[in-house]
Design a protein around this motif. Structure first.
Motif, PDB file in Angstrom:
ATOM      1  N   ARG A 250       0.831  -1.208   0.000  1.00 23.05           N
ATOM      2  CA  ARG A 250       0.000   0.000   0.000  1.00 23.05           C
ATOM      3  C   ARG A 250       0.865   1.257   0.000  1.00 23.05           C
ATOM      4  NH1 ARG A 250      -4.811   0.328   4.250  1.00 23.05           N
ATOM      5  NH2 ARG A 250      -5.465  -1.414   2.911  1.00 23.05           N
ATOM      6  N   ASP A 251       1.932   1.249   0.802  1.00 21.70           N
ATOM      7  CA  ASP A 251       2.817   2.415   0.859  1.00 21.70           C
ATOM      8  C   ASP A 251       3.464   2.687  -0.497  1.00 21.70           C
ATOM      9  OD1 ASP A 251       2.286   2.683   3.566  1.00 21.70           O
ATOM     10  OD2 ASP A 251       3.965   1.420   4.149  1.00 21.70           O
ATOM     11  N   ALA A 252       3.904   1.622  -1.163  1.00 19.92           N
ATOM     12  CA  ALA A 252       4.538   1.784  -2.474  1.00 19.92           C
ATOM     13  C   ALA A 252       3.558   2.365  -3.485  1.00 19.92           C
ATOM     14  CB  ALA A 252       5.077   0.446  -2.963  1.00 19.92           C
ATOM     15  N   SER A 253       2.325   1.896  -3.452  1.00 25.78           N
ATOM     16  CA  SER A 253       1.311   2.410  -4.372  1.00 25.78           C
ATOM     17  C   SER A 253       1.028   3.883  -4.117  1.00 25.78           C
ATOM     18  CB  SER A 253       0.019   1.596  -4.220  1.00 25.78           C
ATOM     19  OG  SER A 253      -0.982   2.089  -5.087  1.00 25.78           O
ATOM     20  N   LEU A 254       0.921   4.260  -2.847  1.00 26.57           N
ATOM     21  CA  LEU A 254       0.683   5.670  -2.510  1.00 26.57           C
ATOM     22  C   LEU A 254       1.840   6.550  -2.968  1.00 26.57           C
ATOM     23  CD1 LEU A 254      -0.828   5.290   1.075  1.00 26.57           C
ATOM     24  CD2 LEU A 254      -2.031   6.082  -0.970  1.00 26.57           C
ATOM     25  N   LEU A 255       3.062   6.057  -2.779  1.00 24.25           N
ATOM     26  CA  LEU A 255       4.239   6.812  -3.198  1.00 24.25           C
ATOM     27  C   LEU A 255       4.214   7.073  -4.700  1.00 24.25           C
ATOM     28  CD1 LEU A 255       7.129   7.830  -2.127  1.00 24.25           C
ATOM     29  CD2 LEU A 255       7.983   5.712  -3.150  1.00 24.25           C
ATOM     30  N   LEU A 256       3.951   6.034  -5.484  1.00 26.24           N
ATOM     31  CA  LEU A 256       3.938   6.173  -6.933  1.00 26.24           C
ATOM     32  C   LEU A 256       2.817   7.111  -7.388  1.00 26.24           C
ATOM     33  CD1 LEU A 256       4.696   2.471  -7.860  1.00 26.24           C
ATOM     34  CD2 LEU A 256       6.108   4.438  -8.464  1.00 26.24           C
ATOM     35  N   ARG A 257       1.650   6.962  -6.809  1.00 24.83           N
ATOM     36  CA  ARG A 257       0.526   7.821  -7.203  1.00 24.83           C
ATOM     37  C   ARG A 257       0.804   9.286  -6.883  1.00 24.83           C
ATOM     38  NH1 ARG A 257      -4.021   4.996  -8.678  1.00 24.83           N
ATOM     39  NH2 ARG A 257      -3.958   2.750  -8.225  1.00 24.83           N
ATOM     40  N   ALA A 258       1.435   9.523  -5.730  1.00 27.76           N
ATOM     41  CA  ALA A 258       1.789  10.899  -5.379  1.00 27.76           C
ATOM     42  C   ALA A 258       2.799  11.479  -6.351  1.00 27.76           C
ATOM     43  CB  ALA A 258       2.337  10.949  -3.954  1.00 27.76           C
ATOM     44  N   GLY A 259       3.632  10.613  -6.945  1.00 27.54           N
ATOM     45  CA  GLY A 259       4.636  11.055  -7.901  1.00 27.54           C
ATOM     46  C   GLY A 259       4.159  11.143  -9.331  1.00 27.54           C
TER      47      GLY A 259
END
Length: 328
Positions: free
Chosen positions: A290-299
């Motif tokens: 979940r953290d990785a997905s949030l990071l990518l979406r924010a970027g």
């Protein structure tokens, strides 16, 4: 085709030293908690030492990521498709790159790395292996905006960011980097990124503090580089390597620990370190799904596929450039 053209986009001073390196060292040594960005590990010596690290039995990321690229070559080919220009960030020796290039039949390859000598050697070796592939090496700091070779501008692009290098950055810096490359690669681009997962402390510490001392030599070479390039007189024998797991921030931290009180100079500027004080030289953040997905979406990237290796846990994630939407 071979290496078509080598682009150098590093701002060097009259002594040939990277201006940003000099500025980062002085800024970092002037802080209460001394810290130097991890990207300055990678001079020719540091790059070679890192390649040695990737071959260590304790250092699982390279092994896990290589296995994923091999096992899922057909899936990658289907998801990515042929004819893209592959832009690799922090390419190093490009040892995993042939697995990707074999799978997807790209139109061009652009390795981007800050270590010029290492970049040239690896680009030439890869060009020999893929004689029909245009290779455009770019010597630059990929954490900053980098103009890409004009020849690949009309091509659809795939950013390749292996090795979980994104983990070296705190979240806000990682998001800034992802946004920089979302803009540089353009609409319709894709990003294939390696993400290291959270796992047990013992596995993590062993990967960053190997018994052979290769990681220690890699860490200490940062001080040797400062001495070589910035006229420093740091007594490197008075420092030791330390790797610790920071559970609150889900990251491995690497430090250079002063074993005694000492004074030294860099560029003629005086510094003092007390016994036990450290130079924080690297972070390696680990991410849950979940953290990785949030990071990518924010970027600016939308994850579309993920391939995970369970032992030790590591992931390859394919993302697509999120469409920019103007405010209503």
């Amino acid at each position: 085709m071979g290496v078509v053209r080598h682009l150098r986009q590093v701002d060097a001073d009259h002594a040939g030293v990277d201006v940003a390196f000099r500025a980062d060292v002085h800024a970092g040594l002037s802080q209460a908690q001394k810290a130097i960005p991890a990207r300055w590990f990678y001079d020719a010596t540091g790059s070679a030492l890192f390649e040695d690290i990737t071959a260590l039995p304790e250092y699982y990321p390279t092994r896990s990521e290589t296995d994923l690229l091999k096992r899922h070559a057909a899936d990658l080919a289907q998801a990515i498709g042929p004819g893209r220009a592959v832009v690799e960030l922090g390419s190093g020796s490009s040892t995993k790159t042939p697995l990707l290039l074999d799978a997807i039949s790209p139109a061009a390859y652009v390795p981007v790395d800050i270590s010029g000598d290492f970049l040239r050697d690896s680009a030439e070796q890869l060009a020999e292996r893929f004689p029909g592939l245009p290779v455009y090496p770019v010597e630059a700091d990929f954490t900053q905006p980098v103009p890409l070779p004009r020849e690949i501008c009309p091509l659809p692009k795939l950013g390749f960011f292996p090795g979980s290098t994104i983990g070296n950055m705190v979240a806000r810096t990682a998001i800034d980097l992802l946004r920089i490359w979302r803009k540089a690669l353009g609409d319709g681009s894709q990003l294939l990124i390696g993400i290291d997962r959270i796992k047990d402390r013992e596995t993590l510490i062993a990967a960053y503090d190997d018994p052979a001392g290769v990681t220690a030599a890699f860490n200490l070479n940062l001080l040797e580089r400062i001495n070589r390039e910035l006229g420093g007189d740091i007594a490197t024998a008075n420092f030791t390597h330390r790797a610790v797991w920071n559970d609150v921030n889900a990251r491995i931290e690497m430090h250079l620990v002063a074993e005694c009180d000492m004074d030294f100079t860099v560029d003629g500027r005086a510094y003092h370190m007390a016994k036990g004080e450290t130079i924080h030289s690297e972070n390696s953040h680990k991410y849950g799904p979940r953290d990785a997905s949030l990071l990518l979406r924010a970027g600016g990237w939308t994850p579309v596929a993920s391939w995970d290796d369970a032992d030790p846990a590591f992931a390859l994630i394919l993302a697509e450039a999120t469409e920019f939407r103007s405010a209503p």
